[in-house]
Design an enzyme around this catalytic site. Sequence first.
Site, PDB file in Angstrom:
ATOM      1  N   LYS A  48      18.377   4.305  -3.050  1.00  0.00           N
ATOM      2  CA  LYS A  48      17.359   4.828  -3.954  1.00  0.00           C
ATOM      3  C   LYS A  48      16.123   5.272  -3.164  1.00  0.00           C
ATOM      4  O   LYS A  48      15.856   4.771  -2.081  1.00  0.00           O
ATOM      5  CB  LYS A  48      16.985   3.738  -4.967  1.00  0.00           C
ATOM      6  CG  LYS A  48      16.061   4.187  -6.084  1.00  0.00           C
ATOM      7  CD  LYS A  48      15.809   3.021  -7.039  1.00  0.00           C
ATOM      8  CE  LYS A  48      14.910   3.465  -8.193  1.00  0.00           C
ATOM      9  NZ  LYS A  48      13.553   3.833  -7.746  1.00  0.00           N
ATOM     10  N   GLY A  49      15.357   6.206  -3.723  1.00  0.00           N
ATOM     11  CA  GLY A  49      14.127   6.646  -3.066  1.00  0.00           C
ATOM     12  C   GLY A  49      13.116   5.509  -2.946  1.00  0.00           C
ATOM     13  O   GLY A  49      12.986   4.683  -3.848  1.00  0.00           O
ATOM     14  N   THR A  54      14.505   5.675   5.573  1.00  0.00           N
ATOM     15  CA  THR A  54      14.099   6.321   6.823  1.00  0.00           C
ATOM     16  C   THR A  54      13.777   5.287   7.890  1.00  0.00           C
ATOM     17  O   THR A  54      14.202   5.424   9.046  1.00  0.00           O
ATOM     18  CB  THR A  54      12.887   7.240   6.585  1.00  0.00           C
ATOM     19  OG1 THR A  54      13.256   8.285   5.677  1.00  0.00           O
ATOM     20  CG2 THR A  54      12.408   7.863   7.886  1.00  0.00           C
ATOM     21  N   ASP A  77      17.206  14.547   4.070  1.00  0.00           N
ATOM     22  CA  ASP A  77      16.310  14.313   2.931  1.00  0.00           C
ATOM     23  C   ASP A  77      15.270  15.430   2.896  1.00  0.00           C
ATOM     24  O   ASP A  77      14.577  15.649   3.891  1.00  0.00           O
ATOM     25  CB  ASP A  77      15.629  12.956   3.093  1.00  0.00           C
ATOM     26  CG  ASP A  77      14.798  12.559   1.880  1.00  0.00           C
ATOM     27  OD1 ASP A  77      14.494  13.441   1.050  1.00  0.00           O
ATOM     28  OD2 ASP A  77      14.447  11.376   1.772  1.00  0.00           O
TER      29      ASP A  77
END
Length: 380
Positions: A48-49, A54, A77
Amino acid sequence: MSEGGSDVSSLSCSLSLDSDSCEDEFYETNLNKLIENTSLNWIFVGGKGGVGKTTTSCSIAIQLAKKRESVLLLSTDPAHNTSDAFNQKFTNKPTLINSFDNLYCMEIDTTFSEDTAFKINQSNFLNSIIPELLQSFPGIDEALCFAELMQSIKNMKYSVIVFDTAPTGHTLRLLAFPDLLKKALGYLINLKEKLKGTLNMLQSLTNNEMEFEGMYDKINHLNTMSISIQENFQNPLKTTFVCVCIPEFLSVYETERLIQELTKKNISCYNIVVNQVVFPLICPDANIEKCENLLKQIKDTNIQDSFNTLILKAKELEDVYISRRKLQSKYLTQIKNLYGNYFHIVCMPQLKTEIRGLDKISNFSEMLLQSKDIPIYSPQ
């Protein structure tokens, strides 16, 4: 592993608060086996964001750079947070990350581009037949672009590539592209066989035999390419997926969706990183009750007032801390019950500062290799 990815109840587990977790976990709770697996070529990091994908992908790439000859960190992304993470500008060409001689980074756009190699001149009716048929498959334009992208990535001479992917929904679409291509291109190849007589007649009428054959050469090439990519995806010796989440409902739910989809597509996944976990405070001699007993021994009223204010503030903070741990324990228990028998579950602590810059990412990457018990809360 639960069956119905769309059913909220599929994530329902009994919450046990019997003991602060000090028991042995089913799998090692670190990423050492992932880093030491030298057969892997592609490592996808997704979730999920806003859950730390990252940071996790950058950290994995740093550790791999210590073991492998050459490593590429590739961001698909659209937000491209890798530049922000390393405080260094990256483009769509591999760039050495500062302080490394074997770790590269690049940021690419996976949305459909008009530069795709299958582009055909739409002004000619005959040449537009194939593109029009392809457009009857929703998403085929992105799938074609993705296939060419993955083929070019496959030809890159890196020991291993770490993919920092977009949030779950976008990633699931990417994972569906090989199947979509196989279906669409297979349809066109079968269509050619069924309409061979009609096509031969059209070729003789229009003198476009070379163009027809050229189109189908491209179709066969793309079909071969998509099969090759799918085989790479489904080879657990070459490709694996690392799921990243935080101990909250939506994130755990999306992780289950993602894992079920990966399972359906026979894509290896045996690591879960759980970020922003609140661990127990190690301060056995400090508690509110002792402070209150100490307050009773203080005679000076000014000191009493100041000390009492500190105790009240400490109680507020303790309430927030305990509430947070209880809430997280609910979802950590679900994660453990769902995946403890099949996955390396790595819990990473909630940190005081943002993880930006090489030093902080390197420190975080070291923590990924350290085993930590899943911290299930229990009242003392």
